[in-house]
Enzyme design. Structure first.
Site, PDB file in Angstrom:
ATOM      1  N   ARG A 135       0.820  -1.211   0.000  1.00  0.00           N
ATOM      2  CA  ARG A 135       0.000   0.000   0.000  1.00  0.00           C
ATOM      3  C   ARG A 135       0.854   1.262   0.000  1.00  0.00           C
ATOM      4  O   ARG A 135       0.548   2.238  -0.706  1.00  0.00           O
ATOM      5  CB  ARG A 135      -0.957  -0.009   1.206  1.00  0.00           C
ATOM      6  CG  ARG A 135      -1.852   1.216   1.353  1.00  0.00           C
ATOM      7  CD  ARG A 135      -2.422   1.732   0.036  1.00  0.00           C
ATOM      8  NE  ARG A 135      -3.080   0.716  -0.752  1.00  0.00           N
ATOM      9  CZ  ARG A 135      -3.342   0.837  -2.052  1.00  0.00           C
ATOM     10  NH1 ARG A 135      -2.961   1.920  -2.714  1.00  0.00           N
ATOM     11  NH2 ARG A 135      -3.956  -0.133  -2.699  1.00  0.00           N
ATOM     12  N   LYS A 149       3.710  38.982  -4.885  1.00  0.00           N
ATOM     13  CA  LYS A 149       2.290  38.823  -5.144  1.00  0.00           C
ATOM     14  C   LYS A 149       1.511  40.037  -4.624  1.00  0.00           C
ATOM     15  O   LYS A 149       2.096  40.978  -4.110  1.00  0.00           O
ATOM     16  CB  LYS A 149       1.798  37.508  -4.528  1.00  0.00           C
ATOM     17  CG  LYS A 149       2.473  36.280  -5.168  1.00  0.00           C
ATOM     18  CD  LYS A 149       2.000  34.985  -4.565  1.00  0.00           C
ATOM     19  CE  LYS A 149       0.566  34.676  -4.945  1.00  0.00           C
ATOM     20  NZ  LYS A 149       0.413  34.387  -6.391  1.00  0.00           N
TER      21      LYS A 149
END
Length: 313
Positions: free
Chosen positions: A134, A201
């Site tokens: 997994r 930004k």
């Protein structure tokens, strides 16, 4: 396995599995030949510890004879692009030991896959295989999903000269592996963190007073770092073009405004990057304006895993 053995296993795996080569352009973060070994070891150790924190694999111990050995194949259930084979190998190395299994066949990261293709075949003790299954698949499926999504965007803009770039919108703890997967899909990396490049930004602009003031301050404070500035109007673009900006991010520009931005840039060396409002359906229209990059957060923040499974022979 000791720490030294684990490091050797990861290094060996990385030497055997490399992403597809890509050409770099100005503004790209330098490419790495594969996943960072220290980061990969950290991710694998964390993932295995999460699975085994309550004890050994009780189901496997109860149902599988201790001496059982089998051939197992990691197999694609759907078409896509492979990424994460070094991670899957590192999981097997950690669980089974470097010499605890034999590799019968292996594909390379960056390879296109069809449904039913075997990406890795091994002969190994079944208990170890099922314990590792997994964790190995979680990494392999997720990273292959990133590479597959990236390749779709790369194919959408093929021939335009525009490059597909990722963002920092990554899953916590998996950034370097996800950015590696982007490279496997033919994309290029934006900055890896907050300290290897400057990206001004809107909030930085608000704090500095203007986009020009923010750009000048960043150049004074971090003169040796690549510097990109975000603009959301053509007037702001004119301001930073006049200051000789190295790279400009066009935030939520329409295709028409993007084309106008390219026209205003003219022959200046400033790079232009489109961000916001981008979809596969309009990717080519944006790319054909002449921008240098398309910035795609969806490559990592909302990508679907590629379906792969482990089949025992």
């Amino acid at each position: 396995m000791t720490g030294a053995e684990g490091q050797g296993a990861v290094d060996r795996t990385l030497q055997e599995c490399h992403p597809a080569d890509v050409q770099r352009q100005e503004g790209d973060i330098p490419e790495m030949p594969g996943p960072d070994p220290d980061d990969l070891r950290r991710v694998v150790e964390t993932a295995l510890a999460e699975d085994l924190r309550y004890g050994h694999d009780a189901t496997t111990a109860a149902t599988v004879p201790s001496d059982a050995v089998a051939v197992a194949a990691f197999t694609a259930r759907q078409p896509g692009v492979l990424a994460g084979l070094p991670a899957a190998r590192a999981v097997l190395d950690a669980v089974l030991g470097v010499d605890g299994y034999a590799v019968l066949s292996a594909r390379a990261d960056g390879d296109p896959l069809g449904a039913g293709d075997v990406v890795l075949a091994v002969r190994a003790p079944v208990r170890g295989l099922l314990t590792a299954e997994r964790t190995a698949l979680n990494l392999l499926c997720h990273l292959s999903g990133v590479a597959t999504a990236t390749r779709a965007w790369v194919d959408a803009v093929e021939g335009t000269g525009a490059r597909i770039r990722d963002t920092r919108k990554t899953l916590p703890g998996l950034r370097l592996l996800e950015k590696y997967a982007v490279r496997c899909g033919g994309g290029v990396n934006h900055r890896l963190g907050l300290g290897d490049a400057v990206l001004i930004k809107d909030n930085h602009v608000a704090a500095a007073g203007s986009v020009g003031a923010a750009l000048e301050a960043a150049r004074r404070q971090a003169p040796d770092l690549p510097c990109e500035v975000e603009v959301d109007t053509l007037d702001q673009l004119d301001e930073v073009l006049a200051l000789g900006a190295e790279l400009v991010l066009l935030d939520n520009f329409t295709v028409a405004d993007t084309a106008e931005a390219v026209r205003r840039r003219g022959s200046a060396p400033t790079g232009l990057e489109s961000s916001g409002g981008l979809r596969l359906e309009n990717a080519r229209a944006y790319a054909e304006t002449g921008v240098d990059f398309l910035s795609i957060g969806a490559l990592t923040h909302s990508v679907a895993a590629l379906d792969l499974g482990l089949d025992l022979g």
